[in-house]
Design a protein around this motif. Structure first.
Motif, mmCIF file in Angstrom:
data_model
loop_
_atom_site.group_PDB
_atom_site.id
_atom_site.type_symbol
_atom_site.label_atom_id
_atom_site.label_comp_id
_atom_site.label_asym_id
_atom_site.label_seq_id
_atom_site.Cartn_x
_atom_site.Cartn_y
_atom_site.Cartn_z
ATOM 1 N N ALA A 111 2.139 15.123 2.660
ATOM 2 C CA ALA A 111 1.681 14.278 3.313
ATOM 3 C C ALA A 111 1.753 13.981 4.662
ATOM 4 O O ALA A 111 0.733 13.014 5.455
ATOM 5 C CB ALA A 111 2.170 13.029 2.102
ATOM 6 N N GLY A 112 3.090 13.996 4.938
ATOM 7 C CA GLY A 112 3.417 13.779 6.486
ATOM 8 C C GLY A 112 2.844 14.630 7.498
ATOM 9 O O GLY A 112 2.540 13.811 8.577
ATOM 10 N N VAL A 135 9.122 9.260 -1.071
ATOM 11 C CA VAL A 135 7.782 9.771 -0.001
ATOM 12 C C VAL A 135 6.773 7.844 0.006
ATOM 13 O O VAL A 135 6.294 7.823 1.979
ATOM 14 C CB VAL A 135 6.826 10.105 -1.898
ATOM 15 C CG1 VAL A 135 5.645 9.828 -1.413
ATOM 16 C CG2 VAL A 135 7.431 10.936 -2.224
ATOM 17 N N ALA A 136 7.647 6.771 -0.128
ATOM 18 C CA ALA A 136 7.062 5.185 -0.187
ATOM 19 C C ALA A 136 7.543 5.734 1.076
ATOM 20 O O ALA A 136 7.188 4.825 2.402
ATOM 21 C CB ALA A 136 8.030 4.483 -0.718
ATOM 22 N N LEU A 163 1.014 -1.249 0.250
ATOM 23 C CA LEU A 163 -0.017 0.196 0.423
ATOM 24 C C LEU A 163 1.288 1.118 0.317
ATOM 25 O O LEU A 163 0.285 2.852 -0.932
ATOM 26 C CB LEU A 163 -0.803 0.069 1.235
ATOM 27 C CG LEU A 163 -2.116 -1.126 0.971
ATOM 28 C CD1 LEU A 163 -3.016 -1.239 2.388
ATOM 29 C CD2 LEU A 163 -3.204 -0.772 0.237
ATOM 30 N N SER A 164 1.753 0.826 0.516
ATOM 31 C CA SER A 164 2.607 2.635 0.780
ATOM 32 C C SER A 164 3.799 2.610 -0.203
ATOM 33 O O SER A 164 4.368 4.093 -0.755
ATOM 34 C CB SER A 164 3.596 1.984 2.085
ATOM 35 O OG SER A 164 2.695 2.235 3.025
ATOM 36 N N ILE A 165 4.131 1.694 -0.902
ATOM 37 C CA ILE A 165 5.623 1.839 -2.306
ATOM 38 C C ILE A 165 5.112 1.146 -3.029
ATOM 39 O O ILE A 165 5.884 2.155 -4.283
ATOM 40 C CB ILE A 165 6.904 0.408 -1.789
ATOM 41 C CG1 ILE A 165 6.230 -1.058 -2.017
ATOM 42 C CG2 ILE A 165 7.202 0.537 -0.116
ATOM 43 C CD1 ILE A 165 6.996 -2.038 -1.730
ATOM 44 N N PRO A 215 -0.381 7.178 -7.508
ATOM 45 C CA PRO A 215 1.002 7.638 -6.493
ATOM 46 C C PRO A 215 1.025 8.771 -6.742
ATOM 47 O O PRO A 215 0.914 9.507 -6.855
ATOM 48 C CB PRO A 215 2.203 6.663 -7.273
ATOM 49 C CG PRO A 215 2.181 5.839 -8.559
ATOM 50 C CD PRO A 215 0.915 6.420 -9.070
ATOM 51 N N LEU A 216 1.301 8.825 -4.989
ATOM 52 C CA LEU A 216 1.386 10.802 -4.496
ATOM 53 C C LEU A 216 2.553 11.270 -5.488
ATOM 54 O O LEU A 216 2.518 12.101 -5.735
ATOM 55 C CB LEU A 216 1.513 10.413 -3.102
ATOM 56 C CG LEU A 216 0.341 10.586 -2.422
ATOM 57 C CD1 LEU A 216 -0.313 9.853 -3.027
ATOM 58 C CD2 LEU A 216 0.505 11.104 -0.998
#
Length: 325
Positions: free
Chosen positions: A220-221, A180-181, A171-173, A205-206
């Protein structure tokens, strides 16, 4: 240096400097009028400005105060004339230099801390991926053994555990650039460790955003970190599992990011200026309210649009950024 020491010292110096200048006027201005004027200005500046005086060392702050004190001696004991305005002007200039230097030093230090944090997030994500890849053949062997021995139910349960673990990383990468990942993965793990239900509904992807990696990580953070903080507070107050959802997709030439989370009540005065100025936070002492303003600044810089609503213990932020480089 504590804020009240700074404001007290600078107010006294300003009162004496300004009074020396006002004494040149044909009418006498009482010192209490000057004091009210200076203290009122200091109060307003303290409410509006986010000071970072501690970013400068005590030695530097002390040196600047000594220079301002020497100018004050020149102003008080020098020949009374309109040239007294010059030391006062220099006093204000030195103060401007102090504020500018402290701000520069603060953001430089923050950039270094952010870089170190991003590096740690990237390294952690890389370590997780390597670990999963290293163990992949072992898991396949275990599944093969279970199926050979007709233990299909055990194999199904084992496969379900594997998919759940790999899904967290995937989901993250998927499709994201390294840093970003890293921040997506780190925020996902942080939320999970707090018992928060996390849903990443990411169409593309972001990293597709027409922003620098640093800006994407900041955007995002801060968005996810604030949401997790609110979820943790909501869980503590309600005794139930909170939910955080991050959606990202592209429609009609716009990138749309929607972040929704459970949230306790937010005071109206904080809510009204939440993304407009520094210092607005619901987290209490120790937090400066930087995150929301940084989010707003990035969106505004790229001609985007930000909207938010707090209703029925749900806080939703909608961000639209044109798909133009």
């Amino acid at each position: 240096m504590r804020p009240f020491i700074y404001w007290g010292t600078i107010s006294i110096l300003a009162i004496l400097h300004l009074q020396a200048v006002l004494n040149l006027l044909p009418i006498a201005i009482p010192v209490y009028v000057t004091a009210i004027l200076v203290l009122g200005t200091s109060y307003l500046l303290n409410r509006k400005m986010l000071l970072h005086i501690d970013s400068l060392s005590t030695k530097v702050n002390g040196l600047l105060f000594v220079m301002q004190g020497m100018l004050l001696i020149m102003n008080i004991f020098g020949e009374t004339s309109w040239t007294n305005v010059v030391p006062f002007g220099l006093f204000l200039s030195i103060e401007g230099i102090r504020l500018l230097l402290s701000q520069k030093m603060f953001y430089l230090s923050k950039s270094v801390r952010d870089y170190e944090e991003q590096r740690e997030q990237f390294n952690e994500t890389y370590r997780v991926v390597r670990s999963e890849r290293h163990d992949f053949l072992k898991h396949i062997s275990s599944l093969h053994y279970l199926l050979e021995n007709h233990q299909s139910e055990e194999a199904r349960d084992y496969l379900g555990q594997l998919v759940e673990g790999y899904e967290e990383t995937n989901l993250s990468i998927k499709g994201e650039r390294g840093v970003v990942a890293g921040v997506l993965h780190q925020m996902y793990r942080r939320a999970k460790s707090s018992g928060i239900e996390v849903v990443y509904d990411i169409d593309i992807p972001l990293s597709s955003l027409p922003l620098s990696d640093k800006e994407i990580v900041t955007l995002a953070g801060n968005l996810l970190s604030n949401s997790i903080d609110a979820c943790e507070e909501w869980q503590a107050a309600n005794g139930r599992q909170a939910t955080l959802t991050l959606q990202f997709y592209k429609r009609s030439g716009l990138f749309l990011m929607i972040c929704e989370n459970d949230s306790p009540a937010i005071p109206t005065d904080v809510l009204d200026q939440l993304f407009e100025s520094y210092g607005n936070t619901t987290k209490g002492e120790g937090h400066e309210g930087l995150g929301t303003k940084l989010i707003f600044d990035i969106v505004a810089k790229h001609n985007g649009y930000l909207d938010f609503v707090h209703k029925s213990q749900k806080f939703t932020v909608k961000i639209k950024i044109p798909a133009v480089v």
